[in-house]
Design a protein around this motif. Structure first.
Motif, PDB file in Angstrom:
ATOM      1  N   LEU A 202       0.862  -1.171   0.000  1.00  0.00           N
ATOM      2  CA  LEU A 202       0.000   0.000   0.000  1.00  0.00           C
ATOM      3  C   LEU A 202       0.906   1.231   0.000  1.00  0.00           C
ATOM      4  O   LEU A 202       1.776   1.367   0.854  1.00  0.00           O
TER       5      LEU A 202
ATOM      6  N   VAL B 226       1.379   5.598  -0.299  1.00  0.00           N
ATOM      7  CA  VAL B 226       0.719   6.854   0.026  1.00  0.00           C
ATOM      8  C   VAL B 226       1.416   7.990  -0.710  1.00  0.00           C
ATOM      9  O   VAL B 226       2.640   7.992  -0.880  1.00  0.00           O
TER      10      VAL B 226
ATOM     11  N   LEU C 229      -0.120  11.238   5.495  1.00  0.00           N
ATOM     12  CA  LEU C 229      -1.538  10.910   5.539  1.00  0.00           C
ATOM     13  C   LEU C 229      -2.368  12.113   5.978  1.00  0.00           C
ATOM     14  O   LEU C 229      -2.055  12.764   6.972  1.00  0.00           O
TER      15      LEU C 229
ATOM     16  N   LEU D   4      -3.990   7.044  -1.709  1.00  0.00           N
ATOM     17  CA  LEU D   4      -3.463   5.711  -1.436  1.00  0.00           C
ATOM     18  C   LEU D   4      -3.499   4.924  -2.740  1.00  0.00           C
ATOM     19  O   LEU D   4      -4.429   5.056  -3.536  1.00  0.00           O
TER      20      LEU D   4
ATOM     21  N   TRP E 220      -3.391   1.097  -4.278  1.00  0.00           N
ATOM     22  CA  TRP E 220      -3.563  -0.325  -3.936  1.00  0.00           C
ATOM     23  C   TRP E 220      -3.932  -1.087  -5.206  1.00  0.00           C
ATOM     24  O   TRP E 220      -4.879  -0.727  -5.902  1.00  0.00           O
TER      25      TRP E 220
END
Length: 612
Positions: A4, A6, A52, A58, A60
Motif C-alpha cells: 500500500l 501513500v 496521511l 493511497l 492499492w
C-alpha cells in the motif's frame, strides 16, 4: 504481498505505508455502488505516516484511492488514525456539465459519456471513457445541467444491465455479458466456505405491463377548429404484454407502464417489453469464508451446495476482503441471474421429490417399529426391577466415595479459602523509582500476607521501574509471586491488541512463567462506555496472551463494572468491592481494602488456589 503506497496531497512521491494495523485493513467493492479502502494506522514517526491526511492518495493494486476521512486518536502516548479512502473515479462528482440538450432525444452510452467528458470546459480533471459490449440506443429527456456523478446515475437508470467498473480515471462501462469472466474457480459449500445464505424474494416480480409506443405528430395537419388536435395518437394502440409462463407459476404481478418513443412497430415493442419484466423471484446469495482466494469483481464461479443438490454459475457482485489478515473471513455477494434462480428451483423440486419418497418409506416401516417398541416395553419393565436394585447399590458406593474425598481434602496441603495477598505497583515504593527495604516486605508476611501480584505495564509505553526489585523482595520474604497485571487504557480493539503485545514483550523480557497469573486492570476512565466494544477489546487483549501460552487470565474490576460495563471473558475474576462484609458472588479473589493494616497497600482474599 501487495504494498500500500501513500502520496501526500499536492506531492508527487509515492511512499510505502508500513504502519498499518493489519487486521483493520480491508477493501470493499460493490457493483455500481462502492469501492473503498478502510484501515487503521499507528504513528511510527515515518514520512509515510506524516503524508496521511484528507485528500492524500493511497495506491492499492495499481488503483488510486482518495482519503476522505482521517480520524486521529491520541491515547496513553499512542497515536492511531482511522482512514476511509474512496476510489478516484468517485471524484467525477466534482465535474459539471452546465449545458443541457433540451427535449427527448435518442442516445447511445458513448453519446452520454462524450457529452460530459469530451467537453474540456466541463471535464477539467482528465477523465476518459471506454464502452465495452453492446447496448441499444435509448431516449433521455433534457440531458445535462448536472454533475459527472449524475451522468453515471443516468447511464445506470437508462441501461439497467450496465456495469461501471473504472480503471483509475478511465470510466469503463460494461454490458453485463462483457463484464463477467470465468477463471475456472469454484465455491464448494463445506469445503471452501462453512456459511452460504440464500434469500429467495418475490417482491419485485413483474410479468404484466401496458405498452405505449411512438406518438404521431399531428401538429402540421391540425387547424384552429380541429377538435382532435389535443388528442394523443400512437403508431399502434397501447396494449398489454404478459409473460404467460411466469403468470402460470406466480399469478399476475402488474408493473409500471412501458413507454418508448423509438417504437412504431407493435411486435418490436412487445419483444422489448418482455425484456423489461422480472418474471422470476430474485435469489441473493451471500457467503463467508476464510478459504477462498481473493475475490475478483465480476468473476464468474461455479457454486456447489451438495447437501441440496444445487449447482450453478454465479457472478461476484460485492466483496469485503482483508488482504493482510488471513484469519478474517471474506464476505462475498453473488448474483441472481435467471439461470441461477431456475437452477435453485430445480434443486428444490428434486429435494421435494426425494423427501416425499423418504416419508413414504418411513410410513411403511412404522408398523414394524410399533411392534418392536411393544416388545421393548415388556423388556424394559423387567429391567426396571433390576435397575432399582442396582441404584441402591450405587447410592451406597457414592456415599463411600464422598467420605474418601473428604479424607483426601483434609490431607491436600491444608489449603483453605480466605488467605490474604497484596497487589503492588510503583506507588508502593519508598519513592516511585526506589523500592522499600526488605523489612517492609517481612512486615507484610508477619501481618498475614501469603503472596503478591505486581503491576508490570500500562498502555504501550509505561513499565513499572520497581517490578524486578519488588518481585525479588516478595520471594525473598517468603511470599508467593502470583503474577503480573496490566493497566488497560485504549479505546479500540486495535489499541487493546497493541497494549497486549507490549505487556507480552515485558512478560517475556522478565522471564515470567507461563503458569503465572496475567491480569487485566479494567478501570480506566478512558475505556469505551459501550459494553460490546469493551468486551471485544478485552477478548482481543487476552487472545494475544493465550496465543503465547499465558492461559491464566484474570479480569480485575470493581463489582459494579462486571456485567454492566463488560462481559467477563477471562479464566478468573478478581473483584474489588469495599465496605462490604462478604465476597462478591462468583469472585475467585476479592479486593476488600486499599489500606490493609494501615500500610497503604491493597489487599485481597483468595478463593482459588491459583492465587494463594
Amino acid at each position: 504481498m501487495d504494498k500500500l503506497l501513500v502520496k501526500a496531497h499536492n506531492d508527487s512521491r509515492k511512499i510505502p505505508l508500513n504502519c498499518i494495523i493489519n487486521s483493520s485493513f480491508y477493501e470493499h467493492w460493490q457493483s455500481n455502488s462502492t469501492w473503498e479502502l478502510q484501515l487503521t494506522v499507528y504513528d511510527d514517526g515515518s514520512v509515510a505516516y506524516d503524508s496521511l491526511s484528507v485528500e492524500a492518495s493511497l495506491y492499492w493494486n495499481n488503483q488510486e484511492f482518495i482519503i476522505k476521512q482521517f480520524t486521529p486518536d491520541y491515547s496513553s502516548g499512542v497515536t492511531t488514525a482511522a482512514i476511509v479512502a474512496t476510489h478516484v473515479y468517485a471524484e467525477i462528482s466534482r465535474i459539471r456539465q452546465y449545458n443541457t440538450k433540451v427535449g427527448t432525444l435518442t442516445y447511445s452510452v458513448s453519446d452520454v459519456l462524450s457529452f460530459y467528458l469530451d467537453d474540456s470546459s466541463c471535464n477539467t480533471m482528465g477523465y476518459t471513457y471506454q464502452v465495452i459490449g453492446n447496448f441499444d440506443s435509448a431516449q433521455i429527456t433534457d440531458l445535462g445541467n448536472n454533475s459527472g456523478q449524475d451522468m453515471l446515475s443516468q447511464i445506470i437508470s437508462t441501461w439497467p444491465t450496465a456495469v461501471i467498473y473504472p480503471d483509475n480515471k478511465q470510466i469503463r462501462v460494461y454490458s453485463s455479458n462483457s463484464f463477467g469472466k470465468d477463471y475456472g474457480n469454484r465455491i464448494d459449500y463445506l469445503y471452501d466456505t462453512q456459511e452460504v445464505t440464500l434469500t429467495y424474494d418475490s417482491t419485485e416480480i413483474v410479468n404484466s405491463v401496458k405498452c405505449f409506443g411512438k406518438t404521431v405528430d399531428t401538429s402540421s395537419s391540425s387547424s384552429d377548429d380541429d377538435t382532435d388536435a389535443d388528442t394523443i395518437r400512437y403508431y399502434f394502440d397501447p396494449f398489454i404484454v404478459q409473460d404467460t409462463d411466469s403468470i402460470a407459476k406466480w399469478g399476475i404481478h402488474s408493473g409500471d407502464d412501458v413507454s418508448d418513443e423509438r417504437f412504431t412497430d407493435a411486435n418490436a415493442m412487445r419483444i422489448y417489453a418482455l425484456t423489461q419484466m422480472i418474471p422470476e423471484p430474485s435469489l441473493s446469495i451471500e457467503i463467508k469464508s476464510d478459504q477462498l482466494s481473493k475475490p475478483i469483481a465480476g468473476e464468474v464461479r461455479r457454486l456447489e451446495i451438495r447437501p441440496m443438490g444445487y449447482t450453478t454459475h454465479v457472478q461476484v457482485l460485492e466483496y469485503q476482503h482483508y488482504p493482510f489478515d488471513n484469519t478474517q473471513q471474506k464476505d462475498v455477494t453473488l448474483n441472481n441471474t435467471a439461470k441461477t434462480v431456475l437452477d435453485y428451483q430445480r434443486a428444490q423440486s428434486v429435494n421435494l421429490d426425494r423427501l416425499i419418497t423418504i416419508q413414504r418409506t418411513k410410513i411403511a416401516s412404522l408398523s414394524n417399529e410399533v411392534a418392536t417398541v411393544s416388545n421393548t416395553a415388556k423388556t424394559l419393565s423387567n429391567a426396571t426391577t433390576t435397575l432399582s436394585e442396582a441404584y441402591k447399590t450405587m447410592q451406597a458406593t457414592i456415599a463411600g466415595l464422598q467420605q474418601q474425598v473428604k479424607g483426601l481434602q483434609n490431607n491436600s496441603g491444608n489449603w483453605a479459602a480466605g488467605s490474604i495477598f497484596v497487589d503492588l505497583s510503583s506507588n508502593n515504593g519508598a519513592t516511585s523509582t526506589t523500592d522499600q527495604e526488605a523489612s517492609w516486605y517481612s512486615n507484610l508476611v508477619s501481618k498475614g500476607a501469603k503472596g503478591a501480584i505486581i503491576k508490570l505495564t500500562q498502555g504501550t509505553t509505561y513499565t513499572n521501574p520497581l517490578f524486578a526489585s519488588q518481585k525479588a523482595n516478595v520471594i525473598s520474604a517468603g511470599m508467593k509471586f502470583i503474577g503480573s497485571y496490566h493497566f488497560l487504557t485504549s479505546t479500540t480493539v486495535a489499541g487493546a491488541q497493541l497494549e497486549a503485545k507490549y505487556f507480552l514483550s515485558k512478560l517475556q523480557a522478565n522471564s515470567i512463567d507461563r503458569n503465572a497469573i496475567v491480569a487485566c486492570d479494567i478501570e480506566s476512565d478512558t475505556l469505551s462506555k459501550d459494553k460490546d466494544t469493551l468486551t471485544s477489546m478485552i477478548t482481543a487483549f487476552y487472545k494475544i496472551l493465550t496465543d503465547a501460552g499465558y492461559s491464566n487470565t484474570v479480569d480485575y474490576a470493581s463489582a459494579s463494572w462486571f456485567g454492566s460495563r463488560f462481559t467477563s471473558v477471562a479464566k478468573y475474576k478478581w473483584i474489588a468491592s469495599y465496605g462490604v462484609t462478604t465476597a462478591p458472588s462468583g469472585a475467585d479473589a476479592w479486593q476488600s481494602t486499599d489500606n490493609w493494616n494501615n500500610l497503604k497497600v491493597d489487599a485481597s482474599y483468595s478463593y482459588n488456589k491459583i492465587f494463594v
